[in-house]
Each structure stands twice: as C-alpha cells, then as structure tokens.
Design a protein around this motif. Structure first.
Motif, PDB file in Angstrom:
ATOM      1  N   ASP A  15     -30.749 -30.867  61.061  1.00  0.00           N
ATOM      2  CA  ASP A  15     -30.028 -30.441  60.023  1.00  0.00           C
ATOM      3  C   ASP A  15     -30.096 -28.780  60.144  1.00  0.00           C
ATOM      4  OD1 ASP A  15     -29.373 -32.548  58.465  1.00  0.00           O
ATOM      5  OD2 ASP A  15     -31.053 -32.216  57.021  1.00  0.00           O
ATOM      6  N   LYS A  43     -27.676 -28.246  63.194  1.00  0.00           N
ATOM      7  CA  LYS A  43     -25.926 -28.379  62.392  1.00  0.00           C
ATOM      8  C   LYS A  43     -25.689 -27.073  61.552  1.00  0.00           C
ATOM      9  CE  LYS A  43     -23.742 -31.251  58.866  1.00  0.00           C
ATOM     10  NZ  LYS A  43     -23.772 -30.330  57.908  1.00  0.00           N
ATOM     11  N   ASP A  44     -26.660 -26.633  60.720  1.00  0.00           N
ATOM     12  CA  ASP A  44     -26.388 -25.488  59.973  1.00  0.00           C
ATOM     13  C   ASP A  44     -26.164 -24.229  60.630  1.00  0.00           C
ATOM     14  OD1 ASP A  44     -26.744 -26.876  57.544  1.00  0.00           O
ATOM     15  OD2 ASP A  44     -28.792 -25.874  57.198  1.00  0.00           O
ATOM     16  N   GLU A  71     -22.633 -24.636  62.237  1.00  0.00           N
ATOM     17  CA  GLU A  71     -21.421 -24.145  61.066  1.00  0.00           C
ATOM     18  C   GLU A  71     -21.592 -22.816  60.691  1.00  0.00           C
ATOM     19  OE1 GLU A  71     -22.809 -26.488  57.780  1.00  0.00           O
ATOM     20  OE2 GLU A  71     -22.064 -28.490  58.658  1.00  0.00           O
ATOM     21  N   ARG A  72     -22.550 -21.892  60.820  1.00  0.00           N
ATOM     22  CA  ARG A  72     -22.729 -20.481  60.708  1.00  0.00           C
ATOM     23  C   ARG A  72     -21.965 -19.836  62.075  1.00  0.00           C
ATOM     24  NH1 ARG A  72     -27.556 -21.009  58.188  1.00  0.00           N
ATOM     25  NH2 ARG A  72     -28.744 -21.168  60.155  1.00  0.00           N
ATOM     26  N   GLY A 129     -19.463 -21.069  63.417  1.00  0.00           N
ATOM     27  CA  GLY A 129     -17.949 -21.592  63.325  1.00  0.00           C
ATOM     28  C   GLY A 129     -17.794 -22.725  64.368  1.00  0.00           C
ATOM     29  N   ARG A 130     -18.717 -23.534  64.758  1.00  0.00           N
ATOM     30  CA  ARG A 130     -18.623 -24.413  65.859  1.00  0.00           C
ATOM     31  C   ARG A 130     -18.917 -25.848  65.024  1.00  0.00           C
ATOM     32  NH1 ARG A 130     -20.134 -21.902  71.368  1.00  0.00           N
ATOM     33  NH2 ARG A 130     -18.809 -23.802  71.934  1.00  0.00           N
ATOM     34  N   ALA A 131     -17.794 -26.432  64.804  1.00  0.00           N
ATOM     35  CA  ALA A 131     -17.931 -27.669  64.047  1.00  0.00           C
ATOM     36  C   ALA A 131     -17.640 -28.840  65.112  1.00  0.00           C
ATOM     37  CB  ALA A 131     -17.042 -27.885  62.818  1.00  0.00           C
ATOM     38  N   THR A 145     -21.948 -32.226  67.243  1.00  0.00           N
ATOM     39  CA  THR A 145     -23.088 -32.734  66.621  1.00  0.00           C
ATOM     40  C   THR A 145     -24.329 -32.138  66.817  1.00  0.00           C
ATOM     41  OG1 THR A 145     -23.639 -34.647  67.994  1.00  0.00           O
ATOM     42  CG2 THR A 145     -21.744 -35.153  66.355  1.00  0.00           C
TER      43      THR A 145
END
Length: 173
Positions: free
Chosen positions: A43, A46-47, A50-51, A53-55, A58
C-alpha cells in the motif's frame, strides 16, 4: 534527623521460559503481523507511485524491480531472492518488458533460460523505491522504533525462522 525507611528488598523472580501455548500464540501473532506488514508495504509503494503520477506499475512489480536491482538474473534466480510465486514472476516480468522497465535476452548456455535486467526506466523506478525506503528508515530511526529491540536482532530472528522454514521444505521433498 530520622533515617528514611527503606522498603524491604524483594528477590527478583528468575526468568522462566514462556509456556508452550503462550509461545505458540506469540508465533501466530508474528505471522499475522508479518502478513499485514507485507500488505501495508505494498500500500505504501502504491501510494508513493500514485503521488508520482505513475499508475502503470503495481506494487508487486515495483518490488520486483527493486529486488532485481543492478543484477542481470534469470526469472528463477529472482524468484529465489524475493517473495514471488513462479507464475507471478513470469507474468510480471512479461508486463515489465512490455512497459519498458526490464529488458531480456536468451542465455547463451541454456537457450531455454532468459536473463533480465533493468532498463534506464527500470533503474529510475528502483531509485524511487530506494528513496522511499531510505525516508522510512530515517523516520523510524529518529522515532527510536528501530532501537528496542535493535532492528539487527529482529532481522537475525527472522533469518533463523527463514532457515527453519527452508529446512522444513527440504525435509518434505
């Protein structure tokens, strides 16, 4: 001037090993905690991505990149280093090649084996994960969490458990 009264000195009870049931419960709690920590680690990764900007990655893929590091290895070698199942490694490596984070080539000696290594983009991902872990280590060190018991002692205990589990697996087969 009256002398202060001292309370009688009581002998300190000798430390005794914990009963087997308490030890089993503590071991089971450790296993549950370890599992929760691994999920939380994913997690956190993942966070972080996401911060940034790389989605496209996994958390498992980001950890795979981190564990690959600067090495050039086969999928089997990577599997023995990390926390990956066989098909998971193959699937994730295929995706990482498609995304441009990992390059691969057949081994000269064994054409069935494929060696993988990070591309420049993969090295950037590895560096982000390394920085994340360094920030967390610094924060934990400042808070004193890594001192009592010392994280080195905790790691020694986990290596002993790892060795025991490996021996159990070898014994079965």
């Amino acid at each position: 001037m009256p002398q202060p009264q001292h309370s009688p000195v009581r002998p300190v009870p000798a430390l005794r090993p914990a009963p087997a049931v308490a030890r089993t419960d503590a071991y089971l709690e450790s296993l549950q905690l370890l599992e929760r920590l691994h999920r939380l680690l994913q997690d956190i990764i993942k966070d972080e991505f996401e911060r940034l900007g790389r989605a496209d990655l996994t958390p498992v893929q980001a950890l795979l990149i981190y564990n690959l590091g600067g090495s050039e290895v086969t999928a089997g070698e990577l599997r023995t280093r990390g926390m990956y199942q066989g098909s998971n490694v193959s699937y994730n490596l295929k995706k990482l090649v498609e995304l441009g984070y990992v390059s691969h080539e057949r081994c000269d000696m064994d054409r069935r084996a494929v060696r993988v290594r990070l591309t420049h983009e993969g090295q950037e991902v590895r560096d982000r994960v390394t920085e994340l872990f360094a920030r967390h280590a610094a924060g934990l060190a400042m808070s004193g969490v890594l001192d009592d018991p010392a994280i080195e002692e905790v790691n020694l205990q986990w290596r002993r458990i790892e060795r025991y589990w490996l021996e159990q697996i070898r014994y079965i087969y």
